[in-house]
Design a protein around this motif. Structure first.
Motif, PDB file in Angstrom:
ATOM      1  N   ASP A 134      13.834  15.762   6.383  1.00 19.33           N
ATOM      2  CA  ASP A 134      14.259  16.570   5.407  1.00 19.33           C
ATOM      3  C   ASP A 134      13.982  17.989   6.148  1.00 19.33           C
ATOM      4  O   ASP A 134      13.422  19.056   5.849  1.00 19.33           O
ATOM      5  CB  ASP A 134      13.087  16.403   4.331  1.00 19.33           C
ATOM      6  CG  ASP A 134      13.532  15.401   3.298  1.00 19.33           C
ATOM      7  OD1 ASP A 134      12.500  14.959   2.763  1.00 19.33           O
ATOM      8  OD2 ASP A 134      14.477  15.037   3.319  1.00 19.33           O
ATOM      9  N   ILE A 158      18.145  20.837  -4.026  1.00 15.11           N
ATOM     10  CA  ILE A 158      17.437  19.743  -3.931  1.00 15.11           C
ATOM     11  C   ILE A 158      17.039  19.174  -5.498  1.00 15.11           C
ATOM     12  O   ILE A 158      16.923  19.846  -6.444  1.00 15.11           O
ATOM     13  CB  ILE A 158      15.767  20.151  -3.537  1.00 15.11           C
ATOM     14  CG1 ILE A 158      15.968  20.565  -2.074  1.00 15.11           C
ATOM     15  CG2 ILE A 158      14.989  18.965  -3.612  1.00 15.11           C
ATOM     16  CD1 ILE A 158      14.754  21.077  -1.462  1.00 15.11           C
ATOM     17  N   ILE A 168      18.256  15.611  -1.000  1.00 13.22           N
ATOM     18  CA  ILE A 168      18.673  17.043  -0.748  1.00 13.22           C
ATOM     19  C   ILE A 168      20.110  17.292  -0.445  1.00 13.22           C
ATOM     20  O   ILE A 168      20.873  16.084   0.270  1.00 13.22           O
ATOM     21  CB  ILE A 168      18.075  17.574   0.715  1.00 13.22           C
ATOM     22  CG1 ILE A 168      16.541  17.273   0.186  1.00 13.22           C
ATOM     23  CG2 ILE A 168      18.262  19.152   0.948  1.00 13.22           C
ATOM     24  CD1 ILE A 168      15.594  17.717   1.641  1.00 13.22           C
ATOM     25  N   ASN A 203      18.175  14.004   7.877  1.00 14.06           N
ATOM     26  CA  ASN A 203      17.802  13.759   6.650  1.00 14.06           C
ATOM     27  C   ASN A 203      16.595  13.005   6.469  1.00 14.06           C
ATOM     28  O   ASN A 203      16.097  12.898   5.338  1.00 14.06           O
ATOM     29  CB  ASN A 203      19.020  12.985   6.378  1.00 14.06           C
ATOM     30  CG  ASN A 203      20.338  13.815   6.002  1.00 14.06           C
ATOM     31  OD1 ASN A 203      20.170  15.028   5.650  1.00 14.06           O
ATOM     32  ND2 ASN A 203      21.660  13.067   6.291  1.00 14.06           N
TER      33      ASN A 203
END
Length: 125
Positions: free
Chosen positions: A76, A99, A31, A73
Motif C-alpha cells: 500500500d 481508498i 486502493i 500494491n
C-alpha cells in the motif's frame, strides 16, 4: 481511520534527485488510483503523477522524462522518483489516494479521497 504518511522531501541542488514515499495505513479494503500533487507558493495545487491499481501511469507535461511514479500494491505504498530537478519543481508535495474502507464483516465503503500531510521539496543552489 485511513492515513497517508509521506517521507523523503528536502533540499536539493538543481540537477539533483529526490525520492518521495507515501504509505497508506488503517482500515483499507482496496486502493484505487494513487498519485502525487504539488503546490507552489501562490499557485494552485496541480497533479504531478498518478498510477492506477492496474499500473497505468499519467504524468504532468512538466515532469515527463524526469519523474517516475511507482506503487507496491502489497505494501500500500506509492513512490515518486524525481531526477534532474529544477527550481520550478520547488513546492509542497502531497500524496493522494482513492481508498475503499473496510467495514465490519466483508462490507466496504467508498472510495474516499485521502491526502497526506505534505512534504516540502526545495530545489536551490
Amino acid at each position: 481511520q485511513v492515513q497517508l504518511v509521506e517521507s523523503g522531501g528536502g533540499l536539493v541542488q538543481p540537477g539533483g534527485s529526490l525520492r518521495l514515499s507515501c504509505a497508506a495505513s488503517g482500515s483499507i479494503f482496496s486502493i484505487h488510483a494513487m498519485g502525487w500533487y504539488r503546490q507552489a507558493p501562490g499557485k494552485q495545487r496541480e497533479l504531478v503523477a498518478a498510477v492506477t491499481s492496474g499500473n497505468r501511469v499519467n504524468y504532468a507535461d512538466a515532469v515527463k522524462g524526469r519523474f517516475t511514479i511507482s506503487r507496491d500494491n502489497a505494501k500500500d505504498t506509492v513512490c515518486l522518483q524525481m531526477n534532474s530537478l529544477k527550481s520550478e519543481d520547488t513546492a509542497v508535495y502531497y500524496c493522494n489516494a482513492a481508498i475503499r474502507e473496510q467495514q465490519l464483516g466483508a462490507v466496504w465503503s467508498g472510495p474516499y479521497e485521502y491526502w497526506g500531510q505534505g512534504t516540502q521539496v526545495t530545489v536551490s543552489s
